[in-house]
Design a protein around this motif. Sequence first.
Motif, mmCIF file in Angstrom:
data_model
loop_
_atom_site.group_PDB
_atom_site.id
_atom_site.type_symbol
_atom_site.label_atom_id
_atom_site.label_comp_id
_atom_site.label_asym_id
_atom_site.label_seq_id
_atom_site.Cartn_x
_atom_site.Cartn_y
_atom_site.Cartn_z
ATOM 1 N N LEU A 168 -18.079 -9.755 4.370
ATOM 2 C CA LEU A 168 -18.522 -11.129 4.603
ATOM 3 C C LEU A 168 -20.049 -11.118 4.477
ATOM 4 N N ALA B 289 -24.531 -7.758 4.987
ATOM 5 C CA ALA B 289 -23.094 -8.052 5.022
ATOM 6 C C ALA B 289 -22.447 -7.471 6.271
ATOM 7 N N GLU C 172 -19.523 -16.210 2.322
ATOM 8 C CA GLU C 172 -18.312 -15.947 1.531
ATOM 9 C C GLU C 172 -17.770 -14.565 1.876
ATOM 10 N N LEU C 173 -16.459 -14.473 1.911
ATOM 11 C CA LEU C 173 -15.825 -13.197 2.220
ATOM 12 C C LEU C 173 -14.842 -12.822 1.127
ATOM 13 N N LEU D 98 -12.908 -5.566 4.311
ATOM 14 C CA LEU D 98 -13.431 -6.928 4.216
ATOM 15 C C LEU D 98 -14.955 -6.934 4.168
#
Lengths: 125, 125
Positions: free
Chosen positions: A54, A95, A75-76, A52
Amino acid sequence: MKGRVVNLDQAFGQFTEHWRPRIAGAVNDYVVKIVKFQGEFVWHKHDDTDELFLVHKGRMIIRFRDRDVHLSAGELFIIPRGVEHITIAEEECEALLFEPGGTRNTGDVEDADKTATVEPDLVGP
Amino acid sequence: MKGRVVNLDQAFGQFTEHWRPRIAGAVNDYVVKIVKFQGEFVWHKHDDTDELFLVHKGRMIIRFRDRDVHLSAGELFIIPRGVEHITIAEEECEALLFEPGGTRNTGDVEDADKTATVEPDLVGP
């Protein structure tokens, strides 16, 4: 790293290097990493795990062989396991990552400049 | 939920209920949940898992039996497994959680009002 408030702005302020993730916390055997980067990473994939991203500050592109995904702050995106990708940022991007502890940043690729062999814990304030 | 950009502002805009997490994505068998809440939750613990809170908007308190942890937007905290806690927000708070899929929001406690029996996926834009 449990039991401590991590302020992301402060945490990103603790280092300047690009492509060198810091461990910001652990959830069981998963980790939260924070990383700064600019430019292009290396094409790679993670055969055993999703990953992930983000975005905390700035913008980034996750380039796949068949498309680009554009991400801005707040936003991810979850990169599926086994899919080749490269991360790109024209200007410095910050990030946060979630993934299993021990996941190598360059996945199946060894890169003398980019592979992070050590991912130090953030030093608490 | 993989392969889709999740804009957190938009995602939080898709629902209004408090204490009803939505699934924003999955990393292997872990999930990213987003939740809005206001007021006091119920005392509970998760015997089998740590639980990460990252505040997206607003402020919250994670109250333990022996101390309060105050979190604002852009701050994260990992609640260790097995430790009783209650989440509190004077005004509406938006938070992102990261934990294993299937983790019940009220942990070891069954609460008619607060236990979320279904955690729907976000509907994509």
